[in-house]
Design a protein around this motif. Structure first.
Motif, PDB file in Angstrom:
ATOM      1  N   ASN A  63       0.882  -1.165   0.000  1.00  0.00           N
ATOM      2  CA  ASN A  63       0.000   0.000   0.000  1.00  0.00           C
ATOM      3  C   ASN A  63       0.918   1.212   0.000  1.00  0.00           C
ATOM      4  OD1 ASN A  63      -1.999  -1.833   2.253  1.00  0.00           O
ATOM      5  ND2 ASN A  63      -2.600  -1.361   0.187  1.00  0.00           N
ATOM      6  N   TYR A  66      -2.391   6.681   0.902  1.00  0.00           N
ATOM      7  CA  TYR A  66      -3.771   6.842   1.352  1.00  0.00           C
ATOM      8  C   TYR A  66      -4.042   8.337   1.353  1.00  0.00           C
ATOM      9  CZ  TYR A  66      -7.753   7.341   4.475  1.00  0.00           C
ATOM     10  OH  TYR A  66      -8.964   7.676   5.005  1.00  0.00           O
ATOM     11  N   GLU A  68      -7.412  11.429   1.558  1.00  0.00           N
ATOM     12  CA  GLU A  68      -8.806  11.819   1.646  1.00  0.00           C
ATOM     13  C   GLU A  68      -8.975  13.093   0.841  1.00  0.00           C
ATOM     14  OE1 GLU A  68     -10.480  11.844   5.601  1.00  0.00           O
ATOM     15  OE2 GLU A  68      -9.367  10.033   6.138  1.00  0.00           O
ATOM     16  N   LEU A  75      -7.087   4.569  -1.591  1.00  0.00           N
ATOM     17  CA  LEU A  75      -5.893   3.804  -1.264  1.00  0.00           C
ATOM     18  C   LEU A  75      -5.235   3.377  -2.572  1.00  0.00           C
ATOM     19  CD1 LEU A  75      -4.136   2.345   0.879  1.00  0.00           C
ATOM     20  CD2 LEU A  75      -5.654   0.372   0.597  1.00  0.00           C
ATOM     21  N   VAL A  99     -11.902   3.691  -0.506  1.00  0.00           N
ATOM     22  CA  VAL A  99     -12.016   3.046   0.798  1.00  0.00           C
ATOM     23  C   VAL A  99     -12.773   3.973   1.738  1.00  0.00           C
ATOM     24  CG1 VAL A  99      -9.937   1.626   0.554  1.00  0.00           C
ATOM     25  CG2 VAL A  99      -9.742   3.913   1.537  1.00  0.00           C
ATOM     26  N   GLY A 103      -8.900   5.659   7.403  1.00  0.00           N
ATOM     27  CA  GLY A 103      -8.051   4.470   7.399  1.00  0.00           C
ATOM     28  C   GLY A 103      -6.660   4.748   7.916  1.00  0.00           C
ATOM     29  N   SER A 104      -5.983   3.712   8.342  1.00  0.00           N
ATOM     30  CA  SER A 104      -4.581   3.797   8.742  1.00  0.00           C
ATOM     31  C   SER A 104      -3.925   2.515   8.249  1.00  0.00           C
ATOM     32  CB  SER A 104      -4.460   3.936  10.260  1.00  0.00           C
ATOM     33  OG  SER A 104      -5.028   2.821  10.911  1.00  0.00           O
ATOM     34  N   TYR A 108      -7.780  -0.520   6.560  1.00  0.00           N
ATOM     35  CA  TYR A 108      -8.659   0.083   5.575  1.00  0.00           C
ATOM     36  C   TYR A 108      -9.890  -0.795   5.407  1.00  0.00           C
ATOM     37  CZ  TYR A 108      -4.297   2.446   4.514  1.00  0.00           C
ATOM     38  OH  TYR A 108      -3.133   3.161   4.608  1.00  0.00           O
ATOM     39  N   THR A 110     -13.875  -1.185   2.981  1.00  0.00           N
ATOM     40  CA  THR A 110     -14.754  -0.722   1.911  1.00  0.00           C
ATOM     41  C   THR A 110     -16.188  -1.039   2.298  1.00  0.00           C
ATOM     42  OG1 THR A 110     -14.701  -2.799   0.665  1.00  0.00           O
ATOM     43  CG2 THR A 110     -13.001  -1.166   0.133  1.00  0.00           C
ATOM     44  N   VAL A 118     -10.407  -4.699   0.047  1.00  0.00           N
ATOM     45  CA  VAL A 118      -9.234  -3.840   0.182  1.00  0.00           C
ATOM     46  C   VAL A 118      -8.012  -4.678  -0.170  1.00  0.00           C
ATOM     47  CG1 VAL A 118      -7.824  -2.507   1.779  1.00  0.00           C
ATOM     48  CG2 VAL A 118     -10.306  -2.420   1.953  1.00  0.00           C
TER      49      VAL A 118
END
Length: 185
Positions: A63, A66, A68, A75, A99, A103-104, A108, A110, A118
C-alpha cells in the motif's frame, strides 16, 4: 356573548388540531429515504467482465498511498500482475481504489468487502479496472472498481474469467439507475 362562544370554540378547535398534528409528528415512525443507485451489477461476473476495460489476477505488493479528498478516501497499492484475462497489464502497476475515510496502515475498509476487497500486501486478487493506465508506466495508476480475493487459484480464476469474458450478459450491462429504499436511522 354568542360571538365570544364562537371564538372560544374556534380557538379550541384550532388548538386541538395543532396538538394532534404535533403529537403525530413526534410519534410518527421515520420512513427512511429513497435514493438512486447507478451503475452495473458488480455482483455478476459476466457484467464485471463486460463493463471493465481490463481484468487480471494480481498480487498486492505494498500500500503506497492513502488520501482523503472531498469527503472520499482512496488507497493506492502497488500490485504485481500474475495473469491478465482482459486488456494489457504491465508487470507491476499502481492501482487505486475507494475506501472508507479514516483508514490507517493495515486498517482500511470498503462498503462491500465481498465485491470490493481492500488490497492487502501479500494476497492475491482478481481486479477489474474501469479507467486509468494498466501499463505500469511511472506516474500512472489504474482505477480498480472491483476487487475480490482470488480464491479459485490461478487456473480456476483463469477458467472462470475466460468464461465470464466470453459470455455476454443476458441482460444489458448498462449503468441504469434503480431506486433503493434506505431505512431511517
Amino acid at each position: 356573548m354568542i360571538m365570544g362562544v364562537k371564538m372560544w370554540v374556534g380557538g379550541c378547535l384550532v388548538a386541538a388540531v395543532a396538538a394532534a398534528g404535533a403529537a403525530w409528528f413526534t410519534t410518527a415512525p421515520e420512513t427512511g429515504t429513497t435514493h438512486a443507485v447507478c451503475g452495473p451489477d458488480l455482483g455478476r461476473d459476466d457484467v464485471v467482465a463486460a463493463r471493465s476495460r481490463a481484468v487480471a489476477v494480481v498480487e498486492a505488493v505494498e500500500n503506497t498511498r492513502y488520501r482523503e479528498d472531498g469527503g472520499s478516501a482512496y488507497l493506492t497499492t502497488r500490485v504485481k500482475t500474475l495473469e491478465a484475462f482482459k486488456g494489457e497489464f504491465g508487470d507491476v502497476l499502481e492501482v487505486t481504489q475507494g475506501v472508507k475515510n479514516g483508514g490507517s496502515p493495515g486498517r482500511y475498509a470498503t462498503e462491500d468487502p465481498d465485491r470490493y476487497a481492500v488490497l492487502e500486501p501479500g494476497r492475491r486478487y482478481v481486479i477489474a479496472v474501469q479507467s486509468g493506465s494498466t501499463t505500469g508506466a511511472a506516474g500512472t495508476e489504474a482505477w480498480a472498481w472491483y476487487a475480490e480475493p482470488a480464491e479459485r487459484g490461478l487456473v480456476g480464476e483463469r477458467e472462470h474469467w475466460q468464461e465470464a469474458i466470453a459470455t455476454p450478459p443476458e441482460t444489458a450491462a448498462s449503468s441504469a439507475c434503480e431506486d433503493i429504499d434506505a431505512p431511517a436511522g
